[in-house]
Design a protein around this motif. Structure first.
Motif, PDB file in Angstrom:
ATOM      1  N   TYR A  98       0.727  -1.112   0.172  1.00  0.00           N
ATOM      2  CA  TYR A  98       0.177   0.048  -0.100  1.00  0.00           C
ATOM      3  C   TYR A  98       0.819   1.150   0.019  1.00  0.00           C
ATOM      4  N   THR A  99       2.053   1.110   0.190  1.00  0.00           N
ATOM      5  CA  THR A  99       2.928   2.413   0.110  1.00  0.00           C
ATOM      6  C   THR A  99       3.916   2.268  -0.894  1.00  0.00           C
ATOM      7  N   TRP A 100       4.577   1.220  -1.398  1.00  0.00           N
ATOM      8  CA  TRP A 100       5.599   1.059  -2.264  1.00  0.00           C
ATOM      9  C   TRP A 100       4.855   0.876  -3.669  1.00  0.00           C
ATOM     10  N   GLY A 101       3.507  -0.021  -3.578  1.00  0.00           N
ATOM     11  CA  GLY A 101       3.082  -0.250  -4.806  1.00  0.00           C
ATOM     12  C   GLY A 101       3.012  -1.746  -5.200  1.00  0.00           C
ATOM     13  N   SER A 102       3.783  -2.743  -4.343  1.00  0.00           N
ATOM     14  CA  SER A 102       3.729  -4.012  -4.723  1.00  0.00           C
ATOM     15  C   SER A 102       4.165  -4.651  -3.710  1.00  0.00           C
ATOM     16  N   PHE A 103       3.686  -6.074  -3.270  1.00  0.00           N
ATOM     17  CA  PHE A 103       4.247  -6.711  -2.285  1.00  0.00           C
ATOM     18  C   PHE A 103       5.871  -6.979  -1.944  1.00  0.00           C
ATOM     19  N   TRP A 104       6.135  -7.353  -3.405  1.00  0.00           N
ATOM     20  CA  TRP A 104       7.633  -7.651  -3.371  1.00  0.00           C
ATOM     21  C   TRP A 104       8.071  -6.647  -4.179  1.00  0.00           C
ATOM     22  N   SER A 105       8.937  -5.748  -3.480  1.00  0.00           N
ATOM     23  CA  SER A 105       9.369  -4.394  -4.464  1.00  0.00           C
ATOM     24  C   SER A 105      10.851  -4.632  -4.981  1.00  0.00           C
ATOM     25  N   GLY A 106      11.373  -5.919  -4.699  1.00  0.00           N
ATOM     26  CA  GLY A 106      12.820  -5.772  -4.984  1.00  0.00           C
ATOM     27  C   GLY A 106      13.867  -4.864  -4.096  1.00  0.00           C
ATOM     28  N   ASP A 107      13.216  -4.619  -2.860  1.00  0.00           N
ATOM     29  CA  ASP A 107      14.073  -3.653  -2.101  1.00  0.00           C
ATOM     30  C   ASP A 107      14.969  -4.666  -1.465  1.00  0.00           C
ATOM     31  N   PRO A 108      16.315  -4.175  -1.344  1.00  0.00           N
ATOM     32  CA  PRO A 108      17.540  -4.914  -0.610  1.00  0.00           C
ATOM     33  C   PRO A 108      17.088  -5.546   0.349  1.00  0.00           C
ATOM     34  N   LYS A 109      16.617  -4.857   1.404  1.00  0.00           N
ATOM     35  CA  LYS A 109      16.327  -5.171   2.689  1.00  0.00           C
ATOM     36  C   LYS A 109      15.408  -6.170   2.763  1.00  0.00           C
ATOM     37  N   GLN A 110      14.190  -5.917   1.940  1.00  0.00           N
ATOM     38  CA  GLN A 110      13.352  -7.207   1.721  1.00  0.00           C
ATOM     39  C   GLN A 110      14.108  -8.536   1.351  1.00  0.00           C
ATOM     40  N   LYS A 111      14.962  -8.439   0.404  1.00  0.00           N
ATOM     41  CA  LYS A 111      15.948  -9.514  -0.078  1.00  0.00           C
ATOM     42  C   LYS A 111      16.560 -10.293   0.952  1.00  0.00           C
ATOM     43  N   VAL A 112      17.277  -9.258   1.443  1.00  0.00           N
ATOM     44  CA  VAL A 112      18.103 -10.024   2.595  1.00  0.00           C
ATOM     45  C   VAL A 112      17.555 -10.598   3.817  1.00  0.00           C
TER      46      VAL A 112
END
Lengths: 223, 90
Positions: free
Chosen positions: A101-115
């Motif tokens: 709801y803030t970045w636009g998608s569940f998995w945004s390819g953000d580094p912190k999400q990935k790590v």
């Protein structure tokens, strides 16, 4: 339920009620994009802090296990990692909901999400490793060693790598202004810090109960 | 150990000057503006308390279950202790 022995359990419940109430009712800065979701700071971020605390405890017990092997140390190390992984999964899930709801998608390819996902897998591998041993002593020793290495990988992974990345969506990483500006604000601080303590205490309560049950099982098997 | 101590102090000082990410201060207008949409409607008509009641109920239920587990475990521990004591007396 003696207060002296279980004071921290009562504190945990009291703090959680406080956090759940204030998390929704306290005044927060009105910021673009975030809107009301800034309140997630008290739940998503603090849960991650709780995870870090629990995994640190797990590593400490792994070290204890190697220095003076005994079932309590091994079981506590495993159970702390177990509840830590639970918090990690919840943290990842709540982060994904927030991201949608803030970045636009569940998995945004953000580094912190990935790590974070990688870190979770490292600790899931820890449990696979534990289950692959028959001998209890060997299991305790090898998994304690793995735990220490896992922790040594975990800390730089989630704290250092996102900040080094070029483009990150998380505040404070990859070129974004630090979230410190927001979470150091007084109205958020009064809920943020108690929330960390509250989630850590709740996690520790879960670890304590699980450890006691595991020790009971051990004692029953011996008889 | 002394050389490590100096190294640590040096790296902390050096690191303290690194400002990769700047901090942005919160303005008072961040609390009072009306341009940013918030859940003011939910708060003004009191429905926010419904949300709180729901959350507290869920939380209460989970804590009740945790306490139940805790007490159950305690009972088992006491049972086992009794059994052990009985064996010792024989």
């Amino acid at each position: 339920m003696h207060i002296k022995k279980y004071w921290w359990k009562y504190l945990c419940v009291a703090l959680l009620v406080y956090v759940l109430w204030m998390g929704l009712m306290a005044k927060v800065p009105r910021l673009a994009i975030l809107n009301e979701t800034i309140r997630n700071l008290h739940f998503h971020v603090t849960m991650w802090f709780g995870m870090v605390i629990l995994l640190t405890i797990s590593m400490v017990y792994a070290v204890k296990q190697l220095r003076s092997p005994c079932p309590q140390h091994d079981i506590c190390s495993a159970e702390s990692a177990s509840v830590g992984v639970l918090f990690g999964i919840l943290g990842l899930a709540t982060g994904m909901i927030w991201a949608q709801y803030t970045w636009g998608s569940f998995w945004s390819g953000d580094p912190k999400q990935k790590v974070s996902a990688i870190a979770l897998m490292i600790y899931l591998a820890y449990f696979v490793l534990r289950n692959s041993f028959e001998d209890a002593e060997q299991k305790a020793r090898i998994s304690a060693i793995y735990n220490i290495f896992a922790f040594a990988t975990y800390i730089p992974l989630i704290f250092v790598v996102p900040r080094l990345s070029d483009d990150s969506l998380h505040p404070g990483n990859g070129g974004n202004p630090g979230f410190n500006a927001y979470d150091l604000d007084a109205s958020l601080r009064i809920v943020f810090y108690p929330a960390i303590i509250a989630w850590a205490l709740l996690g520790w309560w879960l670890v304590e109960v699980r450890t006691r049950i595991a020790l009971l099982k051990l004692q029953l098997e011996e008889n | 150990m002394k050389k490590y101590f100096l190294l640590i102090v040096f790296s902390l000082l050096w690191g303290g000057f690194m400002n990769a990410q700047e901090k942005i201060a919160i303005q008072p207008s961040d609390y009072t503006n009306h341009e940013i949409e918030m859940a003011d409607l939910m708060r003004s008509n009191g429905k926010i308390y419904v949300v709180i009641a729901v959350i507290m109920t869920i939380f209460g239920g989970i804590i009740a279950y945790l306490v139940h587990l805790d007490l159950k475990t305690k009972k088992l521990e006491n049972l086992l202790k009794e059994k052990k004591d009985v064996h010792r007396h024989y």
